[in-house]
Design a protein around this motif. Sequence first.
Motif, mmCIF file in Angstrom:
data_model
loop_
_atom_site.group_PDB
_atom_site.id
_atom_site.type_symbol
_atom_site.label_atom_id
_atom_site.label_comp_id
_atom_site.label_asym_id
_atom_site.label_seq_id
_atom_site.Cartn_x
_atom_site.Cartn_y
_atom_site.Cartn_z
ATOM 1 N N SER B 65 -52.908 49.738 -17.032
ATOM 2 C CA SER B 65 -53.944 49.824 -16.012
ATOM 3 C C SER B 65 -53.495 49.016 -14.809
ATOM 4 N N LEU B 66 -54.057 49.355 -13.680
ATOM 5 C CA LEU B 66 -53.665 48.689 -12.447
ATOM 6 C C LEU B 66 -54.882 47.948 -11.914
ATOM 7 N N ASN B 67 -54.772 46.657 -11.773
ATOM 8 C CA ASN B 67 -55.846 45.832 -11.226
ATOM 9 C C ASN B 67 -55.643 45.760 -9.715
ATOM 10 N N PHE B 68 -56.353 46.638 -9.005
ATOM 11 C CA PHE B 68 -56.160 46.815 -7.571
ATOM 12 C C PHE B 68 -57.213 46.008 -6.819
ATOM 13 N N GLN B 69 -56.743 45.023 -6.053
ATOM 14 C CA GLN B 69 -57.641 44.220 -5.237
ATOM 15 C C GLN B 69 -57.181 44.364 -3.785
ATOM 16 N N LYS B 70 -57.823 45.297 -3.103
ATOM 17 C CA LYS B 70 -57.358 45.707 -1.784
ATOM 18 C C LYS B 70 -57.418 44.579 -0.769
ATOM 19 N N ALA B 71 -58.498 43.814 -0.787
ATOM 20 C CA ALA B 71 -58.648 42.746 0.203
ATOM 21 C C ALA B 71 -57.575 41.679 0.023
ATOM 22 N N ARG B 72 -57.158 41.478 -1.203
ATOM 23 C CA ARG B 72 -56.122 40.485 -1.482
ATOM 24 C C ARG B 72 -54.731 41.096 -1.417
ATOM 25 N N LYS B 73 -54.671 42.404 -1.216
ATOM 26 C CA LYS B 73 -53.393 43.133 -1.194
ATOM 27 C C LYS B 73 -52.603 42.848 -2.467
ATOM 28 N N SER B 74 -53.285 43.020 -3.583
ATOM 29 C CA SER B 74 -52.579 42.864 -4.847
ATOM 30 C C SER B 74 -52.782 44.092 -5.728
ATOM 31 N N ALA B 75 -51.799 44.363 -6.544
ATOM 32 C CA ALA B 75 -51.811 45.551 -7.407
ATOM 33 C C ALA B 75 -51.124 45.178 -8.713
ATOM 34 N N ASN B 76 -51.808 44.406 -9.511
ATOM 35 C CA ASN B 76 -51.210 43.884 -10.740
ATOM 36 C C ASN B 76 -51.247 44.928 -11.854
ATOM 37 N N LEU B 77 -50.172 44.998 -12.604
ATOM 38 C CA LEU B 77 -50.088 45.897 -13.754
ATOM 39 C C LEU B 77 -50.547 45.141 -14.998
ATOM 40 N N VAL B 78 -51.446 45.750 -15.739
ATOM 41 C CA VAL B 78 -51.919 45.174 -16.994
ATOM 42 C C VAL B 78 -51.470 46.078 -18.126
ATOM 43 N N ILE B 79 -50.786 45.483 -19.091
ATOM 44 C CA ILE B 79 -50.377 46.218 -20.285
ATOM 45 C C ILE B 79 -51.188 45.659 -21.444
ATOM 46 N N SER B 80 -51.955 46.499 -22.075
ATOM 47 C CA SER B 80 -52.768 46.026 -23.195
ATOM 48 C C SER B 80 -51.979 46.178 -24.500
ATOM 49 N N ALA B 81 -52.294 45.335 -25.452
ATOM 50 C CA ALA B 81 -51.704 45.426 -26.791
ATOM 51 C C ALA B 81 -50.195 45.645 -26.718
ATOM 52 N N SER B 82 -49.488 44.683 -26.167
ATOM 53 C CA SER B 82 -48.064 44.862 -25.905
ATOM 54 C C SER B 82 -47.283 45.153 -27.188
ATOM 55 N N GLN B 83 -46.204 45.917 -27.003
ATOM 56 C CA GLN B 83 -45.334 46.312 -28.115
ATOM 57 C C GLN B 83 -43.909 45.887 -27.801
ATOM 58 N N LEU B 84 -43.090 45.803 -28.832
ATOM 59 C CA LEU B 84 -41.696 45.391 -28.635
ATOM 60 C C LEU B 84 -40.986 46.310 -27.641
ATOM 61 N N GLY B 85 -41.355 47.578 -27.672
ATOM 62 C CA GLY B 85 -40.739 48.551 -26.762
ATOM 63 C C GLY B 85 -41.139 48.368 -25.312
ATOM 64 N N ASP B 86 -42.071 47.476 -25.048
ATOM 65 C CA ASP B 86 -42.453 47.196 -23.657
ATOM 66 C C ASP B 86 -41.479 46.234 -22.985
ATOM 67 N N SER B 87 -40.587 45.650 -23.754
ATOM 68 C CA SER B 87 -39.579 44.755 -23.183
ATOM 69 C C SER B 87 -38.714 45.549 -22.211
ATOM 70 N N ALA B 88 -38.740 45.142 -20.962
ATOM 71 C CA ALA B 88 -38.052 45.896 -19.911
ATOM 72 C C ALA B 88 -38.218 45.158 -18.599
ATOM 73 N N MET B 89 -37.589 45.715 -17.559
ATOM 74 C CA MET B 89 -37.813 45.262 -16.195
ATOM 75 C C MET B 89 -38.913 46.136 -15.618
ATOM 76 N N TYR B 90 -39.836 45.529 -14.880
ATOM 77 C CA TYR B 90 -40.934 46.277 -14.282
ATOM 78 C C TYR B 90 -40.910 46.085 -12.763
ATOM 79 N N PHE B 91 -41.005 47.199 -12.064
ATOM 80 C CA PHE B 91 -40.951 47.174 -10.612
ATOM 81 C C PHE B 91 -42.250 47.702 -10.027
ATOM 82 N N CYS B 92 -42.747 46.989 -9.042
ATOM 83 C CA CYS B 92 -43.867 47.441 -8.230
ATOM 84 C C CYS B 92 -43.282 48.083 -6.971
ATOM 85 N N ALA B 93 -43.914 49.142 -6.506
ATOM 86 C CA ALA B 93 -43.378 49.857 -5.342
ATOM 87 C C ALA B 93 -44.520 50.357 -4.476
#
Lengths: 114, 115
Positions: B65-93
């Motif tokens: 899910s994406l926690n979008f806070q427009k006034a703060r100009k932030s777009a944080n990615l939330v990963i729920s119930a993380s799994q071993l396969g989530d280990s990776a590099m993550y890029f915001c664009a």
Amino acid sequence: DSGVTQTPKHLITATGQRVTLRCSPRSGDLSVYWYQQSLDQGLQFLIQYYNGEERAKGNILERFSAQQFPDLHSELNLSSLELGDSALYFCASSVDPDINSPLHFGNGTRLTVT
Amino acid sequence: AQKITQTQPGMFVQEKEAVTLDCTYDTSDPSYGLFWYKQPSSGEMIFLIYQGSYDQQNATEGRYSLNFQKARKSANLVISASQLGDSAMYFCAMRDTNRDDKIIFGKGTRLHILP
């Protein structure tokens, strides 16, 4: 599988040489983008084509050139290669250059210049 | 000028926990799109989620899910119930409606999921 095909997967060449990287976009995608990913620079945008025409240019060196052909595949030409050109080169495609159109990336071409 | 900032170069998270990856952006354009990509160690870039600047709801895609806070100009990615396969590099664009419509990327966050 993103549907974007890049060849070759790996390329090893010597300094001063010239190479060509090839990209076939997803079926139906008109826009093609080239990015360079190196360890210290992250993902750097090089150039974008839309339906055969150059649309945007980033930090692309003069030694590098690209084109998009009528069948929409694209080629990135790198010449007079230097050690610093070693990187992972990505091609990506999108349906159109619209803000809600994500890029779909190929698996990249890893270029090693020795 | 467009700019994407990811302030967390690396994160370690226990498996099954939720994780938030930070992203702030800067643009003068009122119309823009925000994207998150995942790059596993195998190298491919995988599109995860998209948020438009005019979207009223936060975007969700499965465990992402994406926690979008427009006034703060932030777009944080939330990963729920993380799994071993989530280990990776993550890029915001980000992409805006300037004629020069390239997508620019942040420097990424390397996520390590611990068993």
